[in-house]
Write a protein that holds these residues in place. Structure first.
Motif, PDB file in Angstrom:
ATOM      1  N   SER A 193      27.129 -21.467  57.776  1.00  0.00           N
ATOM      2  CA  SER A 193      26.254 -20.892  58.904  1.00  0.00           C
ATOM      3  C   SER A 193      25.218 -21.593  59.474  1.00  0.00           C
TER       4      SER A 193
ATOM      5  N   ARG B 127      23.137 -23.743  57.580  1.00  0.00           N
ATOM      6  CA  ARG B 127      22.078 -23.611  56.519  1.00  0.00           C
ATOM      7  C   ARG B 127      21.751 -25.120  56.154  1.00  0.00           C
TER       8      ARG B 127
ATOM      9  N   SER C 171      18.235 -21.370  57.763  1.00  0.00           N
ATOM     10  CA  SER C 171      19.374 -21.770  59.104  1.00  0.00           C
ATOM     11  C   SER C 171      18.828 -22.523  60.069  1.00  0.00           C
TER      12      SER C 171
ATOM     13  N   ASP D  73      29.037 -18.959  62.645  1.00  0.00           N
ATOM     14  CA  ASP D  73      28.520 -17.635  63.150  1.00  0.00           C
ATOM     15  C   ASP D  73      28.391 -17.935  64.618  1.00  0.00           C
TER      16      ASP D  73
ATOM     17  N   GLN E 272      24.505 -14.188  65.319  1.00  0.00           N
ATOM     18  CA  GLN E 272      24.172 -13.385  63.853  1.00  0.00           C
ATOM     19  C   GLN E 272      22.710 -13.652  63.871  1.00  0.00           C
TER      20      GLN E 272
ATOM     21  N   ARG F 206      21.003 -14.106  61.159  1.00  0.00           N
ATOM     22  CA  ARG F 206      20.453 -15.119  60.150  1.00  0.00           C
ATOM     23  C   ARG F 206      20.700 -16.364  60.598  1.00  0.00           C
ATOM     24  N   SER F 207      21.170 -16.814  61.850  1.00  0.00           N
ATOM     25  CA  SER F 207      21.255 -18.036  62.202  1.00  0.00           C
ATOM     26  C   SER F 207      20.890 -18.108  63.963  1.00  0.00           C
TER      27      SER F 207
ATOM     28  N   THR G 213      27.858  -8.058  61.598  1.00  0.00           N
ATOM     29  CA  THR G 213      27.337  -8.836  60.840  1.00  0.00           C
ATOM     30  C   THR G 213      27.591  -8.597  59.281  1.00  0.00           C
TER      31      THR G 213
ATOM     32  N   ASP H 293      28.146  -8.089  55.501  1.00  0.00           N
ATOM     33  CA  ASP H 293      27.133  -7.316  54.254  1.00  0.00           C
ATOM     34  C   ASP H 293      27.932  -7.422  53.182  1.00  0.00           C
TER      35      ASP H 293
ATOM     36  N   PRO I 148      18.748  -7.444  52.486  1.00  0.00           N
ATOM     37  CA  PRO I 148      18.622  -7.014  53.810  1.00  0.00           C
ATOM     38  C   PRO I 148      17.405  -6.197  54.090  1.00  0.00           C
TER      39      PRO I 148
END
Length: 265
Positions: free
Chosen positions: A13, A15, A21, A45, A48, A50-51, A78, A80, A137
């Motif tokens: 993703s 990272r 990210s 991704d 998203q 997170r990114s 997303t 989870d 989250p």
């Protein structure tokens, strides 16, 4: 006989080594110097949080200078840790001429060369769950989660002189082996020679034996910082004359980039 340089890379993703990210510009820069004609990418991704909402297959393609690419979503929405994933049936390939339709997560195959035909194969998901540390989250703090196995896929790009198949197999070895056997049957129907590239989640010589192919790269690839095992493979028929095989650390991803040059007839 045309040489073809193939790579596979688990992007995680986008990272970096500290778990942060990357934004779109950093992602493009990370692959700008990568010398491959075809690249299989896992853990990709799209949209998203997170990114940074990046369209990662498009950004990697831009940095690589890929003429064509396809993204296959394993998960819609997303990810989870509280639910099992529902496969997207039938699986859909998205290319550079299509805008994203919401957040997704999956795999991609990118090519600097013209592609005659694209196809996708669903491989299903295992029932095992994997313990992983990830941010809560609700609090943002890292904690342990039991993540369900995601639906797995394979993408095939039929080039002028061979077919390259990208995949990311289950983290449960028994499920990954079953998926690899199914992939072997599918690849037998594709125009050859067929080269398989991806994070197979199987170590050392095992995947080559099960797939019935030669191991074109023998180098540890995981974890990226100090690799101990090879999970990332490029497999193909004997006689491809693999040259310049290796595993290379990039600024992003938790696996090393695995590359090799082959000479399909």
């Amino acid at each position: 006989m045309q040489a073809l340089r193939i790579g596979t890379w688990n992007l995680a993703s986008g990272r970096d080594g500290s778990g942060r990210s990357a934004d779109a510009a950093t992602l493009r820069a990370a692959v700008a110097g990568v010398d491959v004609d075809v690249l299989a990418v896992q853990e990709v991704d799209v949209g998203q949080p997170r990114s940074h909402g990046a369209d990662q297959p498009a950004e990697v393609a831009a940095g690589l200078g890929a003429r064509d690419w396809r993204f296959a979503a394993a998960v819609a929405g997303t990810p989870d840790p509280f639910r099992s994933w529902t496969p997207i049936e039938p699986p859909v390939l998205r290319g550079p001429d299509q805008a994203p339709s919401g957040p997704h997560y999956g795999i991609a195959l990118l090519s600097r060369l013209p592609v005659r035909r694209w196809s996708v194969l669903p491989l299903g998901a295992g029932r095992a769950k994997l313990p992983l540390q990830a941010p809560d989250p609700r609090t943002g703090r890292n904690r342990w989660w039991w993540f369900p196995d995601e639906p797995r896929l394979a993408i095939a790009a039929e080039l002028g002189h061979c077919t390259v198949v990208a995949t990311h197999l289950s983290f449960a070895p028994h499920t990954a082996l079953r998926q690899l056997v199914r992939l072997r049957r599918w690849c037998a129907r594709l125009p050859g020679p067929v080269v398989l590239a991806g994070d197979l989640n199987l170590v050392g010589p095992v995947p080559a034996r099960v797939f019935g192919a030669a191991r074109l790269v023998s180098a540890p690839s995981y974890p990226a910082t100090a690799p101990r095992v090879q999970l990332d493979h490029v497999l193909g028929p004997a006689g491809l004359d693999p040259q310049r095989p290796g595993a290379h650390r990039l600024a992003l991803g938790d696996h090393r980039l695995v590359t090799v040059t082959v000479h399909p007839r």
